[in-house]
Design an enzyme around this catalytic site. Sequence first.
Site, mmCIF file in Angstrom:
data_model
loop_
_atom_site.group_PDB
_atom_site.id
_atom_site.type_symbol
_atom_site.label_atom_id
_atom_site.label_comp_id
_atom_site.label_asym_id
_atom_site.label_seq_id
_atom_site.Cartn_x
_atom_site.Cartn_y
_atom_site.Cartn_z
ATOM 1 N N HIS A 79 83.417 45.694 64.748
ATOM 2 C CA HIS A 79 84.763 45.499 64.367
ATOM 3 C C HIS A 79 84.851 44.185 63.471
ATOM 4 O O HIS A 79 85.629 44.126 62.455
ATOM 5 C CB HIS A 79 85.539 44.927 65.667
ATOM 6 C CG HIS A 79 85.689 46.249 66.597
ATOM 7 N ND1 HIS A 79 86.209 45.792 67.978
ATOM 8 C CD2 HIS A 79 85.217 47.322 66.519
ATOM 9 C CE1 HIS A 79 86.269 47.236 68.554
ATOM 10 N NE2 HIS A 79 85.682 47.924 67.736
ATOM 11 N N ASP A 241 85.153 51.832 63.207
ATOM 12 C CA ASP A 241 83.838 51.770 63.481
ATOM 13 C C ASP A 241 82.745 52.313 62.366
ATOM 14 O O ASP A 241 81.749 51.773 62.190
ATOM 15 C CB ASP A 241 83.480 52.691 64.640
ATOM 16 C CG ASP A 241 83.828 51.988 65.981
ATOM 17 O OD1 ASP A 241 84.261 50.656 66.020
ATOM 18 O OD2 ASP A 241 84.042 52.467 67.103
ATOM 19 N N HIS A 264 78.522 55.734 67.026
ATOM 20 C CA HIS A 264 77.592 54.351 66.520
ATOM 21 C C HIS A 264 76.247 55.123 66.237
ATOM 22 O O HIS A 264 75.579 54.859 65.228
ATOM 23 C CB HIS A 264 77.452 53.356 67.482
ATOM 24 C CG HIS A 264 78.792 52.594 67.440
ATOM 25 N ND1 HIS A 264 79.459 51.892 66.523
ATOM 26 C CD2 HIS A 264 79.497 52.295 68.704
ATOM 27 C CE1 HIS A 264 80.674 51.344 67.180
ATOM 28 N NE2 HIS A 264 80.714 51.634 68.333
#
Length: 312
Positions: A79, A241, A264
């Site tokens: 973030h 993200d 991710h």
Amino acid sequence: MYQQTIAAPVTFNGVGVHSGSPVCLTLQPASADTGVLFRRRLDDGSVREIAALSANTPRMDLSTVIGDPSGVHVATIEHLMAALYAMGIDNVVVGVDGAETPIMDGCSAAFVSAIEEAGVVSQPVKRRYIRVLKTVSVEMNGARAEYRPHHTTRFEIAIDFDCATIGQQTYAADLTAERFKRDLSRARTFGFMKDVERLWANGYALGSSLANSVVIDVDGAIVNPDGLRYEDEFVRHKALDAVGDQALAGSRILGCYASYRGGHRLNAMALSALLADRTAYEVVELPSRRVDPVRHAPLVAVAAPAYGPQML
């Protein structure tokens, strides 16, 4: 065209979303060509420096983690990295006294506001860009991602959850500071109530709460009393993200990043695949001025099992 840093130091205090531990983080102005450099202060008072680069990512599952060969790491940096990348900050030193950045309210909004308040300083060194020259794709368990040529920095993100509250959502736009601030910065991390006990048992989500996460109940209802900030907040957080994970390239990417059911790990796989193929990109000092968009086939939606337990 030129590299930038922040004009003044900024400090944040909060808790780590997974550790639940208090943490203090400070952003300091840095000289040109520093990049984003984390300085992790250990319990014995010593400091370890870790550059925020894809080469320093030991794992990318529940969050984005950077670390050094000794095992010292900083987790949940995505973030913050997204805010720095979107707001045009090339060089900054990030001091942190714990193993995780503060989650704040689960998004990038606090970091964006602080950067705007501190101000931005242009530096007398030209910015370098990674320009994508050909399509590079990766796949994992029915999820897919790719980098392809494009004249701007663009994100096309699609998600598909076996949950009626989320379902299929898409977000596609060129990245600008103003668009990130308006469209993505306030989109919070999210998770499922049915996964909470399992996460806790494994030492995760110990700092998660309704103050920093969107929580979905077993019946599909949003637990948060104030509801959602965006109707499609889930895909917007996935896009946030993706911005943060792309920042680990070390230079700004001129190209389109597209993902289907990504996270991710998939973001990291795609970036690694791009950087590993020297024929797939070139490093330039000026963005391309070409304005004729190239047409590409959309990502194919592949049937995949439901997402496993995680904070997303």
